[in-house]
Scaffold this motif. Structure first.
Motif, PDB file in Angstrom:
ATOM      1  N   SER A 237       0.869  -1.171   0.000  1.00 30.74           N
ATOM      2  CA  SER A 237       0.000   0.000   0.000  1.00 30.74           C
ATOM      3  C   SER A 237       0.905   1.220   0.000  1.00 30.74           C
ATOM      4  O   SER A 237       1.205   1.792   1.041  1.00 30.74           O
TER       5      SER A 237
ATOM      6  N   PHE B 107      -0.524  -1.698  -4.679  1.00 26.34           N
ATOM      7  CA  PHE B 107      -1.861  -2.035  -4.197  1.00 26.34           C
ATOM      8  C   PHE B 107      -1.808  -3.419  -3.559  1.00 26.34           C
ATOM      9  O   PHE B 107      -1.025  -4.267  -3.976  1.00 26.34           O
ATOM     10  N   TRP B 108      -2.700  -3.655  -2.579  1.00 25.34           N
ATOM     11  CA  TRP B 108      -2.778  -4.974  -1.950  1.00 25.34           C
ATOM     12  C   TRP B 108      -3.798  -5.866  -2.631  1.00 25.34           C
ATOM     13  O   TRP B 108      -3.637  -7.066  -2.678  1.00 25.34           O
TER      14      TRP B 108
ATOM     15  N   PRO C 252      -6.778  -4.602  -5.337  1.00 26.79           N
ATOM     16  CA  PRO C 252      -7.836  -3.761  -5.890  1.00 26.79           C
ATOM     17  C   PRO C 252      -9.049  -4.610  -6.272  1.00 26.79           C
ATOM     18  O   PRO C 252      -8.915  -5.590  -6.987  1.00 26.79           O
TER      19      PRO C 252
ATOM     20  N   VAL D 153     -10.187   3.588  -6.454  1.00 27.47           N
ATOM     21  CA  VAL D 153      -9.960   2.153  -6.306  1.00 27.47           C
ATOM     22  C   VAL D 153     -10.329   1.714  -4.897  1.00 27.47           C
ATOM     23  O   VAL D 153      -9.858   2.298  -3.916  1.00 27.47           O
TER      24      VAL D 153
ATOM     25  N   ASP E 281      -9.337  -0.755  -2.498  1.00 29.78           N
ATOM     26  CA  ASP E 281      -8.185  -1.636  -2.295  1.00 29.78           C
ATOM     27  C   ASP E 281      -8.468  -2.453  -1.044  1.00 29.78           C
ATOM     28  O   ASP E 281      -8.297  -1.990   0.073  1.00 29.78           O
TER      29      ASP E 281
ATOM     30  N   SER F 265      -7.825  -1.913   4.793  1.00 28.67           N
ATOM     31  CA  SER F 265      -8.569  -1.610   3.577  1.00 28.67           C
ATOM     32  C   SER F 265      -8.564  -0.114   3.338  1.00 28.67           C
ATOM     33  O   SER F 265      -8.845   0.652   4.255  1.00 28.67           O
TER      34      SER F 265
ATOM     35  N   ARG G  42      -8.281   4.401  -2.718  1.00 27.33           N
ATOM     36  CA  ARG G  42      -7.170   5.085  -3.364  1.00 27.33           C
ATOM     37  C   ARG G  42      -7.685   5.916  -4.531  1.00 27.33           C
ATOM     38  O   ARG G  42      -8.709   5.606  -5.123  1.00 27.33           O
TER      39      ARG G  42
ATOM     40  N   THR H 163      -3.746   7.842  -1.182  1.00 29.54           N
ATOM     41  CA  THR H 163      -4.757   7.202  -0.356  1.00 29.54           C
ATOM     42  C   THR H 163      -5.749   8.266   0.074  1.00 29.54           C
ATOM     43  O   THR H 163      -5.388   9.211   0.775  1.00 29.54           O
TER      44      THR H 163
END
Length: 169
Positions: A9, A19-20, A22, A35, A37, A52, A55, A65
């Motif tokens: 992240s 990103f972890w 999306p 997004v 995420d 969570s 983004r 973020t």
């Protein structure tokens, strides 16, 4: 934005961003991409939830973020990284620029203003159900997909209940 197999992240430009997980995207009238995420991480070789976030990607590819905090799960209304989500799987943007999020793990629909102020629009965190009502009287069960019409009505794919719900403007 982001890079293949580049988990994390991280805000940044283009492939420097990470990103972890999306789960959904929506585009506003200015070409910004939002997004959901959903979050994730690694612990003992397994993927785990780690926070969570929502983004924003500008037309120039800059990722920031907007709300939520990586590494923190919950249901907290607040501004920017002081707010918390639990597995956001749906996102939509209205003409005025407000972002709506299907906060699946919390069974709520959240609203984020352009300034990053997060409030709970409908549902009550941790209280699953299939009940119509205003605000916290409404109940959802894993709200996922979202859409907003030109009148500001929010449509919700209430996944576990197998129904499409409408939240009037």
């Amino acid at each position: 934005a982001g890079a293949p197999n580049g988990y994390g992240s991280v805000d940044g430009t283009g492939s420097a961003a990470r990103f972890w997980g999306p789960s959904a995207i929506a585009v506003d009238a200015s070409g910004n991409v939002f997004v959901a995420d959903v979050g994730g991480g690694f612990s003992g070789g397994f993927v785990t939830m780690s926070g969570s976030t929502i983004r924003k990607i500008t037309a120039d590819g800059v990722v920031t973020t907007l709300a939520g905090s990586a590494g923190a799960i919950g249901s907290v209304d607040g501004i920017g990284n002081a707010s918390r989500f639990n597995a956001p799987f749906g996102i939509a943007v209205e003409d005025a620029g407000n972002v709506y999020v299907g906060d699946t793990g919390n069974c709520t629909i959240r609203n984020i203003t352009i300034a990053g102020v997060v409030t709970t629009l409908a549902g009550q965190a941790g209280s699953r159900g299939n009940t119509g009502g205003t605000g916290s009287d409404a109940r959802f069960n894993s709200p996922a997909g979202l859409a907003v019409d030109s009148s500001g009505n929010v449509f919700v794919a209430d996944r576990i209940n197998n129904v499409i719900r409408k939240i009037t403007a």
